[in-house]
Scaffold this motif. Sequence first.
Motif, PDB file in Angstrom:
ATOM      1  N   ALA A 130     -16.695-106.404  25.417  1.00  0.00           N
ATOM      2  CA  ALA A 130     -16.253-107.430  24.469  1.00  0.00           C
ATOM      3  C   ALA A 130     -15.838-106.847  23.126  1.00  0.00           C
ATOM      4  N   LEU A 131     -16.288-105.632  22.814  1.00  0.00           N
ATOM      5  CA  LEU A 131     -15.984-104.984  21.539  1.00  0.00           C
ATOM      6  C   LEU A 131     -15.264-103.673  21.805  1.00  0.00           C
ATOM      7  N   GLY A 132     -14.780-103.063  20.712  1.00  0.00           N
ATOM      8  CA  GLY A 132     -14.184-101.745  20.809  1.00  0.00           C
ATOM      9  C   GLY A 132     -12.695-101.792  21.090  1.00  0.00           C
ATOM     10  N   SER A 133     -12.073-100.618  20.983  1.00  0.00           N
ATOM     11  CA  SER A 133     -10.640-100.493  21.187  1.00  0.00           C
ATOM     12  C   SER A 133     -10.307 -99.028  21.413  1.00  0.00           C
ATOM     13  N   ALA A 134      -9.105 -98.797  21.890  1.00  0.00           N
ATOM     14  CA  ALA A 134      -8.655 -97.420  22.043  1.00  0.00           C
ATOM     15  C   ALA A 134      -8.638 -96.709  20.699  1.00  0.00           C
ATOM     16  N   ALA A 135      -8.163 -97.389  19.658  1.00  0.00           N
ATOM     17  CA  ALA A 135      -8.084 -96.770  18.332  1.00  0.00           C
ATOM     18  C   ALA A 135      -9.467 -96.380  17.822  1.00  0.00           C
ATOM     19  N   ALA A 136     -10.459 -97.234  18.054  1.00  0.00           N
ATOM     20  CA  ALA A 136     -11.815 -96.952  17.580  1.00  0.00           C
ATOM     21  C   ALA A 136     -12.456 -95.809  18.343  1.00  0.00           C
ATOM     22  N   SER A 137     -11.926 -95.479  19.527  1.00  0.00           N
ATOM     23  CA  SER A 137     -12.520 -94.426  20.350  1.00  0.00           C
ATOM     24  C   SER A 137     -11.853 -93.069  20.164  1.00  0.00           C
ATOM     25  N   VAL A 138     -10.895 -92.977  19.248  1.00  0.00           N
ATOM     26  CA  VAL A 138     -10.092 -91.748  19.139  1.00  0.00           C
ATOM     27  C   VAL A 138     -10.956 -90.527  18.840  1.00  0.00           C
ATOM     28  N   ASN A 139     -11.948 -90.665  17.950  1.00  0.00           N
ATOM     29  CA  ASN A 139     -12.756 -89.494  17.614  1.00  0.00           C
ATOM     30  C   ASN A 139     -13.491 -88.939  18.830  1.00  0.00           C
ATOM     31  N   LEU A 140     -14.146 -89.805  19.594  1.00  0.00           N
ATOM     32  CA  LEU A 140     -14.865 -89.337  20.780  1.00  0.00           C
ATOM     33  C   LEU A 140     -13.881 -88.836  21.839  1.00  0.00           C
ATOM     34  N   ALA A 141     -12.769 -89.538  21.992  1.00  0.00           N
ATOM     35  CA  ALA A 141     -11.743 -89.086  22.933  1.00  0.00           C
ATOM     36  C   ALA A 141     -11.207 -87.716  22.530  1.00  0.00           C
ATOM     37  N   ALA A 142     -11.048 -87.494  21.222  1.00  0.00           N
ATOM     38  CA  ALA A 142     -10.560 -86.196  20.745  1.00  0.00           C
ATOM     39  C   ALA A 142     -11.564 -85.092  21.024  1.00  0.00           C
ATOM     40  N   ASP A 143     -12.864 -85.394  20.888  1.00  0.00           N
ATOM     41  CA  ASP A 143     -13.886 -84.397  21.221  1.00  0.00           C
ATOM     42  C   ASP A 143     -13.806 -84.010  22.696  1.00  0.00           C
ATOM     43  N   VAL A 144     -13.557 -85.002  23.558  1.00  0.00           N
ATOM     44  CA  VAL A 144     -13.396 -84.712  24.982  1.00  0.00           C
ATOM     45  C   VAL A 144     -12.122 -83.904  25.211  1.00  0.00           C
ATOM     46  N   ALA A 145     -11.041 -84.267  24.526  1.00  0.00           N
ATOM     47  CA  ALA A 145      -9.778 -83.539  24.676  1.00  0.00           C
ATOM     48  C   ALA A 145      -9.925 -82.089  24.237  1.00  0.00           C
ATOM     49  N   ARG A 146     -10.563 -81.880  23.102  1.00  0.00           N
ATOM     50  CA  ARG A 146     -10.723 -80.526  22.557  1.00  0.00           C
ATOM     51  C   ARG A 146     -11.522 -79.637  23.505  1.00  0.00           C
ATOM     52  N   ARG A 147     -12.598 -80.173  24.047  1.00  0.00           N
ATOM     53  CA  ARG A 147     -13.486 -79.362  24.883  1.00  0.00           C
ATOM     54  C   ARG A 147     -12.990 -79.216  26.320  1.00  0.00           C
ATOM     55  N   SER A 148     -12.270 -80.200  26.809  1.00  0.00           N
ATOM     56  CA  SER A 148     -11.756 -80.127  28.186  1.00  0.00           C
ATOM     57  C   SER A 148     -10.397 -79.452  28.246  1.00  0.00           C
ATOM     58  N   GLU A 149      -9.759 -79.294  27.080  1.00  0.00           N
ATOM     59  CA  GLU A 149      -8.411 -78.728  26.997  1.00  0.00           C
ATOM     60  C   GLU A 149      -7.417 -79.572  27.790  1.00  0.00           C
ATOM     61  N   ALA A 150      -7.662 -80.873  27.798  1.00  0.00           N
ATOM     62  CA  ALA A 150      -6.796 -81.817  28.507  1.00  0.00           C
ATOM     63  C   ALA A 150      -6.259 -82.844  27.514  1.00  0.00           C
TER      64      ALA A 150
END
Length: 314
Positions: free
Chosen positions: A79-99
């Motif tokens: 019910a809450l949240g958004s793609a924009a609000a998740s960018v920081n955590l998504a970026a941490d996953v991107a940085r570490r997974s190199e994806a």
Amino acid sequence: MPDSQLDAVIDLLRTSPLDMGGDPHKMRVVFDEMMAAHPVLDDVRTTAAELGGVPAIEVSAGGGEARGAVLYFHGGGYALGSAAASVNLAADVARRSEATVHTVDYRLAPENPFPAAVDDALAAYRGLLDHGVPAAEIAVSGESAGGGLALALLVAIREAGLPRPAAAAVLSPWVDLTQSGRSHETRAALDPALTRQALSARAGDYLAGADPRSPLASPLFADLRGLPPLLVQAGTYEVLLDDAVRLAAKAAGDDVEVTLHTFPGAPHVFQGFATVLDEGAAALDEVGAFLRAHLDRAGRTDRTDGADRVTASR
């Protein structure tokens, strides 16, 4: 004064203005304001995108060549949240997974109840395939409700006869909307963020009368056979601890390769505090290594999945 990094994070969560069981329209504002208070690092690049007609944000970090794609689902109790609000955590996953991480703006309840979120997740996955990304170069991830949605997507992919992704990593996943886990009682006094009552309110909004044991609503009750390798993480100070533990046991019983890692004293989605919490950084390092290993493994091997042959190249 807090005695440790974990104590500081727990104190912060206990004093947060966010009420996960509160009015969703008011709490969406609070949630987004809290997320906006954390600046995005300079190495992060974001691009508005659309996958199968579903809005998403493409996130890259670190500046290297992407090894594959991660389809990511944010939390917020559906019910809450958004793609924009998740960018920081998504970026941490991107940085570490190199994806490259694609964080999905799936539709939220109560305006769009179950199975809208699952429909959007499946449409986004089809969208990646339609964009020419081989299934062997796709992993799936998410936190909290987004972790449950990631698992529901894996089941939906199998049922739709689509080629399966390489792997999935879920953080503090909410996979039982009946709230039947014992940790709702045994961890109630310890969890600074979630309560059974709050989760029941969000489940009611999302289900809108649907069966809470439906496999695509509560993947704990799904047949998990044929799913790709799973990494499941949870903190021991969260009421959803048993969701993670029982999910791992169910996956193992269904012959799925699964790794469960619990972090003592850590609260719900502690990975979001990786910049100030050693446990959060270590957990995300594990997520990155897990996703890299499976994306690399898939990229080195021609995979035959039923009648479909997918050749991934680097």
